[in-house]
Design an enzyme around this catalytic site. Structure first.
Site, PDB file in Angstrom:
ATOM      1  N   ASP A  45      -5.584  -6.720   0.894  1.00 47.53           N
ATOM      2  CA  ASP A  45      -5.436  -7.238  -0.473  1.00 47.53           C
ATOM      3  C   ASP A  45      -4.214  -6.597  -1.141  1.00 47.53           C
ATOM      4  OD1 ASP A  45      -8.615  -8.313  -1.455  1.00 47.53           O
ATOM      5  OD2 ASP A  45      -8.340  -7.189   0.389  1.00 47.53           O
ATOM      6  N   THR A 125     -12.395 -11.996   0.397  1.00 51.95           N
ATOM      7  CA  THR A 125     -12.315 -10.696   1.092  1.00 51.95           C
ATOM      8  C   THR A 125     -13.504 -10.518   2.045  1.00 51.95           C
ATOM      9  OG1 THR A 125     -11.133  -9.779  -0.784  1.00 51.95           O
ATOM     10  CG2 THR A 125     -12.115  -8.191   0.726  1.00 51.95           C
TER      11      THR A 125
END
Ligand code: AMP
Ligand code: MG
Length: 323
Positions: A45, A125
């Site tokens: 990320d 995620t």
């Protein structure tokens, strides 16, 4: 045919960000850290956000960026995560320093007003951590409407079954387009022509906590659907819908969080892909998504995206079910 869409640098940035997310996966460095809201974040990320921000600063430095992750969370993360971010960013920027990365990540708190970029560096995620679907999602908002949107989906298969990876881009009034992530073979995306709800393929979140599974199942039953709903993470669902490989995508706030409002970075890019591919995107009450309300779609409840032909039938079914 190669489209001549605006912001070609942003397409390159999505490819670069997808590469760094794969680098994290290959290094087996995808350790999750819990954020303040208890949702997970990984080195991928931060690295993807840093790489897209660097491109934005080089090509459009005066437009603010609203991005999901922040420098402070990375600075508080374990040393192994910090090192994995540095290693991954250096796949694209070999001379990047730690200070560069922190400076890039500090750019992501721009004002969500008038005209701004919005970035979810790794949407899904949890899918990324499972080795399933995720997307790097970038969009440009003007006056509360999405005018440019792009998704990099490293694990999605659309055209090339032996080589996963899709890059999908749309610009207002100029259509939705996609290519394999590793080539430059663009095809125009068009939604399906399915108009019988019983034949429709319904897309929904993989994670049970991200939608209202009971109501999604009730909707499928109400519409008499033959096919079981397809569960997958991230805005890859919008890409499938835009490509005609799904007909309905619904997000109903989960029973545990009936007041949940969608984050703008989770919907912007994908929503434009679907409308530019000929589909329709509203909330569960049939209202247009309003991206002028800050970081969430506070004036909208849930999301309904369809190929257009099925939209009013689904809204009617939702009303009958009291959703
Ligand atoms: P999906 O894979 O489509 O469920 O989308 C992933 C996104 O769902 C994440 O980026 C989160 O921001 C978002 N999300 C997290 N919690 C919820 C929730 N309770 N309801 C809906 N979406 C959520
Ligand atoms: Mg997300």
């Amino acid at each position: 045919m190669k489209p001549t869409l605006p912001h070609p640098w942003a397409v390159d940035a999505l490819r670069a960000a997808a590469r760094v997310t794969r680098a994290v996966q290959q290094q087996r460095a995808a350790q999750a850290v819990d954020k303040a809201d208890r949702s997970p974040v990984t080195a991928a990320d931060f690295a993807a956000q840093a790489v897209v921000t660097a491109a934005l600063l080089a090509h459009d430095p005066h437009t603010p960026l609203v991005a999901e992750e922040d420098a402070a969370t990375l600075q508080a993360a374990p040393a192994a995560v910090q090192q994995a971010v540095l290693d991954a960013v250096r796949v694209v920027h070999p001379h990047a320093t730690w200070a560069d990365i922190v400076a890039w990540l500090e750019q992501g708190r721009g004002a969500a007003r008038d005209r701004f970029w919005v970035l979810d560096p790794v949407d899904g995620t949890k899918g990324f951590l499972r080795g399933a679907q995720y997307a790097v999602a970038l969009a440009l908002i003007e006056g509360g409407r999405v005018v440019w949107g792009g998704l990099g989906c490293p694990n999605l298969v659309l055209f090339t079954p032996d080589r996963p990876g899709v890059l999908a881009v749309a610009a207002q009034g100029q259509g939705a387009w996609a290519t394999g992530l590793h080539e430059d073979a663009w095809q125009r995306l068009r939604v399906s022509t399915v108009d019988d709800p019983r034949q429709a393929r319904l897309l929904r979140s993989y994670e049970a906590a991200h939608t209202h599974g009971g109501l999604v199942a009730a909707l499928a039953q109400q519409l008499g659907m033959i096919h079981p709903p397809v569960r997958l993470d991230s805005q890859a669902k919008y890409a499938l819908l835009a490509a005609g490989q799904g007909d309905i995508y619904v997000r109903v706030p989960p029973a545990a969080k009936p007041d949940y409002r969608e984050k703008i970075w989770d919907q912007a890019a994908g929503a434009l892909l679907v409308t530019e591919a000929g589909g329709r995107v509203t909330d569960l009450d049939g209202r247009a998504l309003d991206f002028a309300q800050g970081l969430t779609l506070s004036r909208n409840r849930g999301v309904l995206a369809t190929n257009g032909r099925l939209h009013s039938a689904v809204l009617r079914a939702l009303q009958i079910l009291g959703v």
